[in-house]
Write an enzyme that holds these catalytic residues in place. Structure first.
Site, short mmCIF file in Angstrom:
data_model
loop_
_atom_site.label_atom_id
_atom_site.label_comp_id
_atom_site.label_asym_id
_atom_site.label_seq_id
_atom_site.Cartn_x
_atom_site.Cartn_y
_atom_site.Cartn_z
N LEU A 149 -66.95 -78.94 6.57
CA LEU A 149 -66.55 -80.33 7.45
C LEU A 149 -67.32 -81.24 8.01
O LEU A 149 -67.48 -80.09 9.42
CB LEU A 149 -64.68 -80.56 8.33
CG LEU A 149 -63.75 -80.59 6.98
CD1 LEU A 149 -62.24 -80.17 7.87
CD2 LEU A 149 -63.80 -82.29 6.80
N ASP A 150 -67.34 -81.78 7.42
CA ASP A 150 -69.05 -82.74 8.93
C ASP A 150 -68.26 -83.43 9.48
O ASP A 150 -67.50 -83.34 9.79
CB ASP A 150 -69.96 -83.50 7.43
CG ASP A 150 -69.31 -85.03 7.14
OD1 ASP A 150 -68.28 -85.27 8.52
OD2 ASP A 150 -69.28 -85.30 6.19
#
Length: 244
Positions: A149-150
């Site tokens: 998850l950036d």
């Protein structure tokens, strides 16, 4: 962008201690019945006892014996009919593995942070616990993110010290899929959806087929892999901008 949050805008975390049926605080024995000798670390990983890296650490620490003889060499093998014993201390170390289920907000990175970035693990404090009395992290705990998850994405993130779980979720042989909800701006067409589903390339490699459905400006992705910023880059390739 991300999995549906537990409560929008707020980080929440659950801690799940324990490894499973093979990890106990007692000595554990297993007899090898394979056709050919095999490396101890590979066999323990195949049996779901621990990861190969964890097995190598247990060997180095003298926690593994074969037919009553302690073995420490990382390349040690076990032969047909031999019995391996994992000492109680080693079993206790595996049983102490922790996995955290975090509702990651925007602004934190899941993996190793670059200069000026904030790691998601920093959110694992008592104030963010979803249940009272949960065990939370010390600065010395090494947690691996199980997925991507950036920094601009929010949603479900697993952080774990459990090598077996890590392999099952993100290992090269993992069959688990990952689901994401994405709000985009731009015109969504059947052709764009078909392109997102299959036939795209990234970093010189063809992406695995993705399941993609649209409802209004929301796109629902189910992926079989996790490349760096994959969904954002896929959407950019069909002129869609991800906003959430």
């Amino acid at each position: 962008m991300g999995a549906p949050p537990l409560q929008s805008g707020e980080a929440r975390a659950l801690a799940a201690p324990g490894r499973g049926r093979y990890a106990t605080a007692m000595a554990t024995t297993k007899t090898y019945h394979g056709a050919e000798p095999v490396r101890v670390n590979k066999w323990l990983a195949q049996e779901g006892v621990c990861s190969r890296r964890e097995a190598e650490a247990l060997l180095a620490d003298g926690q593994v014996s074969i037919d009553g003889v302690v073995v420490r060499e990382p390349g040690a093998k076990i032969a047909v009919g031999q019995t391996l014993t994992l000492a109680a201390k080693g079993g206790a170390e595996l049983a102490a593995a922790l996995t955290f289920v975090l509702n990651k907000p925007v602004g934190y990175v899941s993996a190793q942070p670059d200069l000026g970035q904030l790691p998601a693990a920093r959110l694992l404090v008592g104030a963010n616990a979803a249940a009272a009395g949960a065990p939370f992290v010390s600065g010395s705990l090494s947690l691996a993110p199980l997925g991507r998850l950036d920094m601009d994405s929010r949603g479900l993130l697993l952080l774990s010290t459990d090598g077996v779980l890590t392999k099952a979720v993100i290992g090269p042989d993992s069959k688990l899929t990952k689901s994401y909800e994405v709000y985009v701006e731009g015109r969504i067409t059947t052709d764009k959806i078909n392109r997102l589903r299959h036939g795209m390339t990234m970093d010189g490699r063809t992406l695995k087929r993705a399941e993609v459905e649209a409802q209004g400006q929301w796109l629902y992705f189910t992926l079989q892999e996790g490349r760096n910023r994959q969904i954002r880059r896929m959407c950019q390739a069909v002129n869609l901008d991800v906003f959430d």
